[in-house]
Design an enzyme around this catalytic site. Structure first.
Site, short mmCIF file in Angstrom:
data_model
loop_
_atom_site.label_atom_id
_atom_site.label_comp_id
_atom_site.label_asym_id
_atom_site.label_seq_id
_atom_site.Cartn_x
_atom_site.Cartn_y
_atom_site.Cartn_z
N CYS A 28 4.38 -11.97 -45.22
CA CYS A 28 3.29 -11.18 -44.63
C CYS A 28 2.82 -10.20 -45.71
O CYS A 28 2.54 -10.61 -46.83
CB CYS A 28 3.75 -10.48 -43.36
SG CYS A 28 5.19 -9.41 -43.55
N ARG A 88 6.36 -8.63 -40.49
CA ARG A 88 5.82 -9.72 -39.67
C ARG A 88 6.46 -11.05 -40.06
O ARG A 88 6.67 -11.92 -39.21
CB ARG A 88 4.30 -9.77 -39.85
CG ARG A 88 3.58 -8.56 -39.25
CD ARG A 88 2.11 -8.52 -39.61
NE ARG A 88 1.87 -8.16 -41.01
CZ ARG A 88 0.67 -8.08 -41.57
NH1 ARG A 88 -0.41 -8.37 -40.85
NH2 ARG A 88 0.53 -7.73 -42.83
#
Length: 283
Positions: free
Chosen positions: A238, A243
């Site tokens: 990410c 994430r």
């Protein structure tokens, strides 16, 4: 903490999640797990699970996965976890406001360091509160330990690992960022774009509207459609590895055997001008 005998969600690894009711039962038992609240300090102060210790890892990121800075980064993570009471024998449950990226990052770190009893509270604080379980505003002073983990190296990716797998048919690079970041219209490093060949599944699509993880069949269909299949090694990324950790956890729930979190992620890759990038159409 015991996992449910019959998992209604169909996960290959249901023991990686705890429902609010499961956790409430565990907290009422003699063998209580260590609770780590990964939310911002002001949210913790406003109310948290009884007995939970605060740990905000959000500012702990790495933008250089060469060996020396990587070692320093991992040392910091390991010692922060020990400072909050982590040891090898006690179960740990991590949570944030939902089944979110902050808790997923802590989950990944504990798995990387070989902690064998780590779970994420599915739905997070929101689900706990929605079910009417008790909330506390009492601060909890952690008891530090001398715990040191046993690194599981194949759960972590460096830029060299990613570069080595760009053209390999048995590997897939998973971009968990927003559509704008993936296409290069949102630029958060020296360059915008994506890693060549990366497929895109934004991390939020792992979750239901209530913030809990989708069923296994829904997750499997979504990832298979993107070309992320269990026969391949998957490297998630990410902007800074948070994430990406969420994608890591989703795939672990499905039983994917080879998943790495590229912790340097786009901030490192986009800033290293010698590394190749791709700009998607309509960028």
């Amino acid at each position: 903490m015991a996992a449910m005998a019959n998992d209604p969600e169909g996960y290959a690894n249901p023991q990686l999640l705890a429902t609010p009711s499961e956790l409430a039962n565990a907290l009422a038992s003699a063998d209580t797990p260590l609770l780590l609240d990964l939310r911002p300090a002001e949210e913790y102060a406003a109310g948290h699970l009884p007995g939970a210790v605060h740990l905000d890892l959000f500012g702990i990121s790495l933008i250089d996965t060469d060996p020396a800075p990587l070692r320093a980064f991992l040392w910091i993570l390991e010692h922060l976890l020990a400072s909050r009471g982590v040891d090898a024998s006690r179960h740990v449950v991590v949570y944030d406001e939902k089944s979110g990226m902050r808790a997923a990052r802590a989950f990944w770190a504990l798995e990387y360091f070989g902690h064998e009893h780590t779970r994420l509270l599915d739905g997070g604080f929101g689900a706990w509160q929605a079910e009417g379980h008790p909330i506390s505003t009492d601060p909890v002073v952690p008891t530090s330990t001398s715990w040191t983990g046993a690194a599981t190296e194949d759960r972590l990716g460096t830029y060299r690992d990613v570069l080595d797998r760009l053209d390999k048919s048995d590997a897939v690079i998973l971009d968990t960022r927003s559509d704008g970041e993936y296409r290069g219209t949102t630029v958060r490093a020296a360059r915008g774009g994506c890693i060549p060949g990366a497929v895109h599944v934004e991390w939020t699509t792992n979750l239901r509207p209530d913030g809990s993880f989708k069923r296994a069949d829904q997750l499997r269909e979504m990832y298979t459609a993107a070309g992320v299949t269990p026969d391949k090694e998957v490297l998630t990324y990410c902007q800074g590895g948070y994430r990406a950790a969420h994608g890591y956890l989703a795939l672990r729930l499905l039983g994917y055997p080879r998943v790495r979190n590229y912790v340097g992620s786009w901030k490192e890759w986009g800033d290293r001008l010698e590394l190749p990038i791709t700009l998607m159409p309509n960028a």
